[in-house]
Scaffold this motif. Sequence first.
Motif, mmCIF file in Angstrom:
data_model
loop_
_atom_site.group_PDB
_atom_site.id
_atom_site.type_symbol
_atom_site.label_atom_id
_atom_site.label_comp_id
_atom_site.label_asym_id
_atom_site.label_seq_id
_atom_site.Cartn_x
_atom_site.Cartn_y
_atom_site.Cartn_z
ATOM 1 N N GLU A 233 0.828 -1.205 0.000
ATOM 2 C CA GLU A 233 0.000 0.000 0.000
ATOM 3 C C GLU A 233 0.863 1.255 0.000
ATOM 4 N N ILE A 234 1.943 1.241 0.781
ATOM 5 C CA ILE A 234 2.854 2.380 0.828
ATOM 6 C C ILE A 234 3.494 2.616 -0.542
ATOM 7 N N ILE A 235 4.018 1.547 -1.143
ATOM 8 C CA ILE A 235 4.667 1.668 -2.448
ATOM 9 C C ILE A 235 3.673 2.167 -3.488
ATOM 10 N N THR A 236 2.469 1.604 -3.478
ATOM 11 C CA THR A 236 1.443 2.015 -4.443
ATOM 12 C C THR A 236 1.117 3.494 -4.291
ATOM 13 N N THR A 237 0.984 3.952 -3.054
ATOM 14 C CA THR A 237 0.652 5.353 -2.803
ATOM 15 C C THR A 237 1.727 6.271 -3.359
ATOM 16 N N PHE A 238 2.981 5.992 -3.053
ATOM 17 C CA PHE A 238 4.066 6.855 -3.528
ATOM 18 C C PHE A 238 4.155 6.864 -5.050
ATOM 19 N N LEU A 239 4.030 5.701 -5.682
ATOM 20 C CA LEU A 239 4.246 5.615 -7.122
ATOM 21 C C LEU A 239 3.082 6.152 -7.945
ATOM 22 N N THR A 240 1.869 6.163 -7.382
ATOM 23 C CA THR A 240 0.702 6.486 -8.204
ATOM 24 C C THR A 240 0.042 7.812 -7.872
ATOM 25 N N VAL A 241 0.412 8.470 -6.780
ATOM 26 C CA VAL A 241 -0.230 9.734 -6.444
ATOM 27 C C VAL A 241 0.049 10.759 -7.562
ATOM 28 N N ARG A 242 -0.985 11.517 -7.927
ATOM 29 C CA ARG A 242 -0.859 12.420 -9.076
ATOM 30 C C ARG A 242 -1.256 13.854 -8.716
ATOM 31 N N LYS A 243 -1.229 14.185 -7.442
ATOM 32 C CA LYS A 243 -1.582 15.544 -7.028
ATOM 33 C C LYS A 243 -0.375 16.457 -7.242
ATOM 34 N N PRO A 244 -0.480 17.446 -8.135
ATOM 35 C CA PRO A 244 0.650 18.366 -8.330
ATOM 36 C C PRO A 244 0.900 19.202 -7.076
ATOM 37 N N GLY A 245 2.053 19.825 -7.060
ATOM 38 C CA GLY A 245 2.393 20.699 -5.942
ATOM 39 C C GLY A 245 3.176 19.969 -4.874
ATOM 40 N N PRO A 246 3.624 20.684 -3.860
ATOM 41 C CA PRO A 246 4.482 20.080 -2.829
ATOM 42 C C PRO A 246 3.777 18.938 -2.110
ATOM 43 N N PRO A 247 4.424 17.773 -1.983
ATOM 44 C CA PRO A 247 3.775 16.614 -1.362
ATOM 45 C C PRO A 247 3.583 16.821 0.147
ATOM 46 N N ILE A 248 2.347 16.741 0.565
ATOM 47 C CA ILE A 248 2.002 16.837 1.974
ATOM 48 C C ILE A 248 1.641 15.435 2.459
ATOM 49 N N LEU A 249 2.234 15.018 3.563
ATOM 50 C CA LEU A 249 1.971 13.699 4.136
ATOM 51 C C LEU A 249 1.152 13.894 5.408
ATOM 52 N N PRO A 250 -0.159 13.672 5.331
ATOM 53 C CA PRO A 250 -1.027 13.990 6.471
ATOM 54 C C PRO A 250 -0.645 13.199 7.717
ATOM 55 N N LYS A 251 -0.801 13.838 8.862
ATOM 56 C CA LYS A 251 -0.512 13.157 10.132
ATOM 57 C C LYS A 251 -1.503 12.024 10.385
ATOM 58 N N GLU A 252 -2.626 12.025 9.618
ATOM 59 C CA GLU A 252 -3.582 10.922 9.755
ATOM 60 C C GLU A 252 -3.021 9.612 9.198
ATOM 61 N N GLY A 253 -1.908 9.714 8.486
ATOM 62 C CA GLY A 253 -1.278 8.507 7.968
ATOM 63 C C GLY A 253 -1.312 8.440 6.458
ATOM 64 N N ILE A 254 -0.528 7.545 5.906
ATOM 65 C CA ILE A 254 -0.367 7.464 4.452
ATOM 66 C C ILE A 254 -1.665 7.049 3.769
ATOM 67 N N ARG A 255 -2.543 6.348 4.484
ATOM 68 C CA ARG A 255 -3.813 5.932 3.875
ATOM 69 C C ARG A 255 -4.689 7.131 3.494
ATOM 70 N N SER A 256 -4.460 8.269 4.158
ATOM 71 C CA SER A 256 -5.292 9.439 3.887
ATOM 72 C C SER A 256 -4.699 10.342 2.812
ATOM 73 N N THR A 257 -3.627 9.910 2.160
ATOM 74 C CA THR A 257 -3.027 10.705 1.084
ATOM 75 C C THR A 257 -4.017 10.868 -0.060
ATOM 76 N N PRO A 258 -4.258 12.107 -0.519
ATOM 77 C CA PRO A 258 -5.256 12.318 -1.575
ATOM 78 C C PRO A 258 -4.741 11.940 -2.958
ATOM 79 N N ASN A 259 -5.694 11.752 -3.877
ATOM 80 C CA ASN A 259 -5.406 11.539 -5.299
ATOM 81 C C ASN A 259 -4.640 10.258 -5.591
#
Length: 316
Positions: free
Chosen positions: A171-197
Amino acid sequence: MEGIEHRTVKVNGINMHIAEKGEGPIVLFLHGFPELWYSWRHQIQYISSQGYHAVAPDLRGYGDTDAPTSITSYTCFHIVGDIIALIDSLGVENVYLVAHDWGALIGWYLCLFRPDRIKAYVCLSVPYMPRNPNVKPVDGMHAVYGDDYYICRFQEPGKIEAEFAKADTEEIITTFLTVRKPGPPILPKEGIRSTPNVPNTLPSWLTKEDITYYASKFNKSGFTGGLNYYRNINLNWELTGAWSGAQIKVPVKFITGDLDVVYTSLGTKEYIEGGAFKKDVPFLEEVVIQQGVAHFNNQEAAEDVNNHIYEFIKKF
């Protein structure tokens, strides 16, 4: 993968795993985070078919390469030292360099410290970032992007590792490789599962087998080695004061996507396209902006990247 050979070489006091294929002039590929030699699988196959010897290591702290325990064993001098020793072990004076993400940063340091060893450099995603003598980089990131900026979140030893441990490695690898939100990457304190886009299904350029391979290696090595690169950003700044104002004197081609998180972060597009990049890298020959492509362009737009690499290096 077909025809790719693997071996371990001793470099700079550690054992380094490399993948290689082909014969001819050496093209050296440096990966980023959270990646491996495997990120270059498409380039290795193509470049080796064009009469080159493609070599892609797992960098220090990654995959099947040793991961020293000390955080300060991951400075730019350590990593560049590994690469110089690798080039020496290959029995050549210089190589063509292709690098992405953290590998790109190391590539710039390599060109800065040892331009004699690099024939030409194809840089993906991360442009040269000249040293600002007045501000430590991570301090500046805190001020501009806030505490949830991913590099700021990576600084405290063990903290992000503990968060990652709560999630599945695939899940971690998938999130990093596939996220497509432009702009500076924000990693929410809620955890990597809550990463948008993050898409619900894998994109066409990434398979379940790819994710499984990455995860198998990170399950073995953990993420600390790769995270330690980020934890040395300020130390690298301190160590490289002698290079303030220095230019990169190597032929360069730069390739990025218009959705890349680096390209779309504050000031980067203006730096690349406004003339400052060319001033710092006077032998910058071409900038390629791939439309509709995000950060991991060596995998997402592999055929296009392959062609750009070959068309550039064959000139030298």
